[in-house]
Scaffold this active site. Structure first.
Site, PDB file in Angstrom:
ATOM      1  N   ASP A   1      43.304  24.456  10.918  1.00 14.98           N
ATOM      2  CA  ASP A   1      44.694  24.887  11.054  1.00 14.98           C
ATOM      3  C   ASP A   1      44.773  26.417  11.114  1.00 14.98           C
ATOM      4  OD1 ASP A   1      47.405  24.705  11.215  1.00 14.98           O
ATOM      5  OD2 ASP A   1      47.724  24.055   9.154  1.00 14.98           O
TER       6      ASP A   1
ATOM      7  N   ASN B   1      50.468  15.498  17.651  1.00 14.60           N
ATOM      8  CA  ASN B   1      50.384  16.735  18.446  1.00 14.60           C
ATOM      9  C   ASN B   1      51.007  16.599  19.842  1.00 14.60           C
ATOM     10  OD1 ASN B   1      47.202  17.895  17.066  1.00 14.60           O
ATOM     11  ND2 ASN B   1      49.282  18.462  16.514  1.00 14.60           N
TER      12      ASN B   1
HETATM   13  C1  FPP Z   1      46.018  23.951  14.463  1.00 15.80           C
HETATM   14  O1  FPP Z   1      46.485  25.219  14.742  1.00 15.80           O
HETATM   15  C2  FPP Z   1      45.053  23.501  15.436  1.00 15.80           C
HETATM   16  C3  FPP Z   1      45.232  22.497  16.344  1.00 15.80           C
HETATM   17  C4  FPP Z   1      46.479  21.728  16.474  1.00 15.80           C
HETATM   18  C5  FPP Z   1      44.203  22.109  17.269  1.00 15.80           C
HETATM   19  C6  FPP Z   1      42.799  22.326  16.821  1.00 15.80           C
HETATM   20  C7  FPP Z   1      42.020  22.453  18.034  1.00 15.80           C
HETATM   21  C8  FPP Z   1      41.020  23.322  18.264  1.00 15.80           C
HETATM   22  C9  FPP Z   1      40.420  24.212  17.273  1.00 15.80           C
HETATM   23  C10 FPP Z   1      40.470  23.399  19.626  1.00 15.80           C
HETATM   24  C11 FPP Z   1      39.996  22.119  20.218  1.00 15.80           C
HETATM   25  C12 FPP Z   1      38.860  21.509  19.486  1.00 15.80           C
HETATM   26  C13 FPP Z   1      37.718  21.097  20.045  1.00 15.80           C
HETATM   27  C14 FPP Z   1      36.731  20.324  19.222  1.00 15.80           C
HETATM   28  C15 FPP Z   1      37.395  21.378  21.447  1.00 15.80           C
HETATM   29  P1  FPP Z   1      48.039  25.429  14.904  1.00 15.80           P
HETATM   30  O2  FPP Z   1      48.313  25.597  16.357  1.00 15.80           O
HETATM   31  O3  FPP Z   1      48.793  24.339  14.227  1.00 15.80           O
HETATM   32  O4  FPP Z   1      48.221  26.792  14.155  1.00 15.80           O
HETATM   33  P2  FPP Z   1      49.519  27.316  13.408  1.00 15.80           P
HETATM   34  O5  FPP Z   1      49.817  26.328  12.305  1.00 15.80           O
HETATM   35  O6  FPP Z   1      49.092  28.652  12.893  1.00 15.80           O
HETATM   36  O7  FPP Z   1      50.604  27.391  14.438  1.00 15.80           O
END
Ligand code: FPP
Length: 227
Positions: free
Chosen positions: A16, A64
């Protein structure tokens, strides 16, 4: 450094903080996700220096899909690129890919790439398990239905039908970025897992942070309900 207890075999991470990482730098959110993939790559490379037999990552939850279409597209494109660019490295490093979730519901070309990657890495000794289109409630409901169809709903029968059935028991669950909740991730599997919440944003999470988390895990006394 290592503590008294055995090392963690199965670690899961809620990655996250990509969005906040980008926002702090006045960059588009997509950049945060891109840096997030780099963090994943470095972590997978470091697995062979750890006790970890299975690393499970929450890459895309069934919730998501509610994000803006552009961001969902960005994440799917990152997934395509990641599989294409890193598959040879997985094979070379003996990493076996596993997927949790309703991944057959993703775009047809991604499903095809994943099927190919699963087949090509099936001989690997350490597992990278990626949760894609995953939600724990749906996973448990599905497992209960399949258990019922088999004849009897028991804990063992449900476990047998979870996406994690072939994985070692979950030892440690990490969430980055300071949020302290499970967000429908591995609810069944986390029953006796240790939890570690860190303020580090996912793109800043390094193999060194993982090593420290593993050291911390080894100092914990696990009782599994006993005393
Ligand atoms: C949370 O950050 C992250 C995600 C919803 C996606 C996680 C995905 C990756 C790290 C990339 C894809 C993975 C692979 C294995 C290719 P957020 O966007 O919720 O952050 P925030 O809470 O700060 O807005």
């Amino acid at each position: 450094m290592s503590g008294e207890g055995p090392g963690a075999r199965h670690v899961a991470i809620i990655m996250d903080g990509n969005g906040r990482w980008a926002k702090r730098r006045h960059l588009p959110r997509a950049m945060g996700h891109r840096k997030g993939v780099e963090a994943v790559r470095e972590l997978v490379r470091s697995l062979k220096e750890t006790s970890i037999e299975c690393l499970t990552l929450y890459a895309f939850s069934s919730e998501n899909w509610k994000r803006p279409e552009e961001e969902v597209d960005d994440l799917m494109n990152l997934m395509r690129k990641f599989i294409k660019s890193d598959l040879p490295e997985f094979i070379a490093n003996d990493v076996k890919l596993h997927i949790l979730g309703d991944w057959q519901g993703l775009a047809a070309d991604i499903v095809e790439m994943l099927e190919d990657a699963l087949a090509q890495t099936s001989g690997g000794s350490r597992t990278l398990a990626v949760a894609l289109n995953y939600g724990s409630h749906a996973e448990i409901t599905r497992a209960a239905k399949l258990a019922a169809a088999d004849g009897e709903i028991t804990e063992q029968a449900i476990e047998h039908h979870l996406f994690s059935a072939e994985l070692p028991p979950l030892d440690l669950l990490i969430r980055t970025s300071g949020e302290v909740r499970l967000s429908n991730f591995l609810l069944w599997q986390a029953a006796y897992a240790e939890m570690l919440f860190t303020d580090v944003l996912w793109p800043d999470f390094t193999p060194d942070h993982l090593k420290r988390a593993l050291d911390d895990f080894e100092t914990r006394e696990r009782r599994f309900g006993g005393r």
